[in-house]
Design a protein around this motif. Sequence first.
Motif, PDB file in Angstrom:
ATOM      1  N   VAL A 160       0.860  -1.186   0.000  1.00 12.15           N
ATOM      2  CA  VAL A 160       0.000   0.000   0.000  1.00 12.15           C
ATOM      3  C   VAL A 160       0.893   1.230   0.000  1.00 12.15           C
ATOM      4  O   VAL A 160       1.804   1.340   0.825  1.00 12.15           O
ATOM      5  CB  VAL A 160      -0.927   0.020   1.243  1.00 12.15           C
ATOM      6  CG1 VAL A 160      -1.750   1.301   1.262  1.00 12.15           C
ATOM      7  CG2 VAL A 160      -1.823  -1.197   1.262  1.00 12.15           C
ATOM      8  N   VAL A 161       0.650   2.131  -0.938  1.00  7.37           N
ATOM      9  CA  VAL A 161       1.332   3.420  -0.980  1.00  7.37           C
ATOM     10  C   VAL A 161       0.314   4.468  -0.537  1.00  7.37           C
ATOM     11  O   VAL A 161      -0.728   4.619  -1.173  1.00  7.37           O
ATOM     12  CB  VAL A 161       1.872   3.739  -2.391  1.00  7.37           C
ATOM     13  CG1 VAL A 161       2.463   5.144  -2.434  1.00  7.37           C
ATOM     14  CG2 VAL A 161       2.898   2.712  -2.816  1.00  7.37           C
ATOM     15  N   ASP A 162       0.604   5.144   0.558  1.00 10.77           N
ATOM     16  CA  ASP A 162      -0.318   6.138   1.108  1.00 10.77           C
ATOM     17  C   ASP A 162       0.128   7.531   0.658  1.00 10.77           C
ATOM     18  O   ASP A 162       1.059   8.109   1.209  1.00 10.77           O
ATOM     19  CB  ASP A 162      -0.349   6.050   2.626  1.00 10.77           C
ATOM     20  CG  ASP A 162      -1.440   6.900   3.239  1.00 10.77           C
ATOM     21  OD1 ASP A 162      -2.050   7.736   2.522  1.00 10.77           O
ATOM     22  OD2 ASP A 162      -1.683   6.750   4.446  1.00 10.77           O
ATOM     23  N   CYS A 220      -0.182  14.687  -6.682  1.00 11.10           N
ATOM     24  CA  CYS A 220       0.046  13.519  -7.530  1.00 11.10           C
ATOM     25  C   CYS A 220       1.488  13.477  -8.037  1.00 11.10           C
ATOM     26  O   CYS A 220       2.055  12.408  -8.177  1.00 11.10           O
ATOM     27  CB  CYS A 220      -0.939  13.522  -8.697  1.00 11.10           C
ATOM     28  SG  CYS A 220      -1.751  11.940  -8.908  1.00 11.10           S
ATOM     29  N   ALA A 221       2.083  14.623  -8.304  1.00  7.60           N
ATOM     30  CA  ALA A 221       3.450  14.649  -8.842  1.00  7.60           C
ATOM     31  C   ALA A 221       4.438  14.021  -7.870  1.00  7.60           C
ATOM     32  O   ALA A 221       5.265  13.194  -8.259  1.00  7.60           O
ATOM     33  CB  ALA A 221       3.858  16.073  -9.174  1.00  7.60           C
ATOM     34  N   SER A 222       4.374  14.368  -6.593  1.00  5.09           N
ATOM     35  CA  SER A 222       5.292  13.774  -5.627  1.00  5.09           C
ATOM     36  C   SER A 222       4.901  12.344  -5.306  1.00  5.09           C
ATOM     37  O   SER A 222       5.748  11.499  -5.037  1.00  5.09           O
ATOM     38  CB  SER A 222       5.351  14.607  -4.346  1.00  5.09           C
ATOM     39  OG  SER A 222       4.101  14.599  -3.684  1.00  5.09           O
ATOM     40  N   GLY A 223       3.608  12.059  -5.365  1.00  3.84           N
ATOM     41  CA  GLY A 223       3.144  10.713  -5.075  1.00  3.84           C
ATOM     42  C   GLY A 223       3.517   9.702  -6.135  1.00  3.84           C
ATOM     43  O   GLY A 223       3.748   8.532  -5.837  1.00  3.84           O
ATOM     44  N   ILE A 224       3.600  10.131  -7.386  1.00  4.18           N
ATOM     45  CA  ILE A 224       3.903   9.198  -8.470  1.00  4.18           C
ATOM     46  C   ILE A 224       5.305   8.617  -8.326  1.00  4.18           C
ATOM     47  O   ILE A 224       5.554   7.473  -8.712  1.00  4.18           O
ATOM     48  CB  ILE A 224       3.678   9.841  -9.866  1.00  4.18           C
ATOM     49  CG1 ILE A 224       3.544   8.763 -10.942  1.00  4.18           C
ATOM     50  CG2 ILE A 224       4.783  10.800 -10.216  1.00  4.18           C
ATOM     51  CD1 ILE A 224       2.298   7.975 -10.885  1.00  4.18           C
ATOM     52  N   GLN A 275       6.059   4.727  -8.506  1.00  7.29           N
ATOM     53  CA  GLN A 275       7.059   4.151  -9.419  1.00  7.29           C
ATOM     54  C   GLN A 275       8.020   3.236  -8.661  1.00  7.29           C
ATOM     55  O   GLN A 275       8.377   2.157  -9.148  1.00  7.29           O
ATOM     56  CB  GLN A 275       7.843   5.252 -10.153  1.00  7.29           C
ATOM     57  CG  GLN A 275       7.032   5.978 -11.189  1.00  7.29           C
ATOM     58  CD  GLN A 275       6.705   5.116 -12.400  1.00  7.29           C
ATOM     59  OE1 GLN A 275       6.999   3.939 -12.471  1.00  7.29           O
ATOM     60  NE2 GLN A 275       6.051   5.714 -13.374  1.00  7.29           N
ATOM     61  N   LYS A 276       8.443   3.646  -7.486  1.00  7.23           N
ATOM     62  CA  LYS A 276       9.342   2.828  -6.661  1.00  7.23           C
ATOM     63  C   LYS A 276       8.656   1.517  -6.297  1.00  7.23           C
ATOM     64  O   LYS A 276       9.254   0.443  -6.375  1.00  7.23           O
ATOM     65  CB  LYS A 276       9.738   3.609  -5.408  1.00  7.23           C
ATOM     66  CG  LYS A 276      10.562   2.838  -4.422  1.00  7.23           C
ATOM     67  CD  LYS A 276      12.000   2.695  -4.868  1.00  7.23           C
ATOM     68  CE  LYS A 276      12.842   2.117  -3.745  1.00  7.23           C
ATOM     69  NZ  LYS A 276      13.322   0.771  -4.023  1.00  7.23           N
ATOM     70  N   ALA A 277       7.377   1.593  -5.910  1.00  5.43           N
ATOM     71  CA  ALA A 277       6.627   0.381  -5.558  1.00  5.43           C
ATOM     72  C   ALA A 277       6.498  -0.540  -6.761  1.00  5.43           C
ATOM     73  O   ALA A 277       6.642  -1.767  -6.631  1.00  5.43           O
ATOM     74  CB  ALA A 277       5.253   0.762  -5.021  1.00  5.43           C
ATOM     75  N   LEU A 278       6.238   0.025  -7.940  1.00  6.20           N
ATOM     76  CA  LEU A 278       6.103  -0.783  -9.149  1.00  6.20           C
ATOM     77  C   LEU A 278       7.389  -1.541  -9.455  1.00  6.20           C
ATOM     78  O   LEU A 278       7.354  -2.689  -9.908  1.00  6.20           O
ATOM     79  CB  LEU A 278       5.714   0.089 -10.342  1.00  6.20           C
ATOM     80  CG  LEU A 278       4.318   0.706 -10.292  1.00  6.20           C
ATOM     81  CD1 LEU A 278       4.135   1.690 -11.455  1.00  6.20           C
ATOM     82  CD2 LEU A 278       3.240  -0.357 -10.312  1.00  6.20           C
TER      83      LEU A 278
END
Length: 94
Positions: free
Chosen positions: A18-20, A26-30, A34-37
């Motif tokens: 889970v990425v919270d 969205c820009a910082s969250g992506i 990407q790291k999780a992917l």
Amino acid sequence: MTEVTDTTADPDIDPDMVVDNRGRGCASGIVRVQKALEDLDDGSILVVKSTDKRARTEYPQLAEQTPHELIAITKERTGLLRTEYTTYLRIHKT
């Protein structure tokens, strides 16, 4: 384009990660997504939690541009002015 239906019912799926991103743009969250992917194995389930309404368009676009599968996006009002979006992605490695 992937059809997205907002629902309040979460799919009956146990996520592998889970990425919270609630409270982040969205820009910082992506970057976190990407790291999780990169870290998850083929067939894994990634759940992304967000308060950014762009999640409804950006994660479907991500799924269209990559081999990953968009399972669902749920929408829940958690306050007078706050809505949370939960995105479910199945990871597919090429």
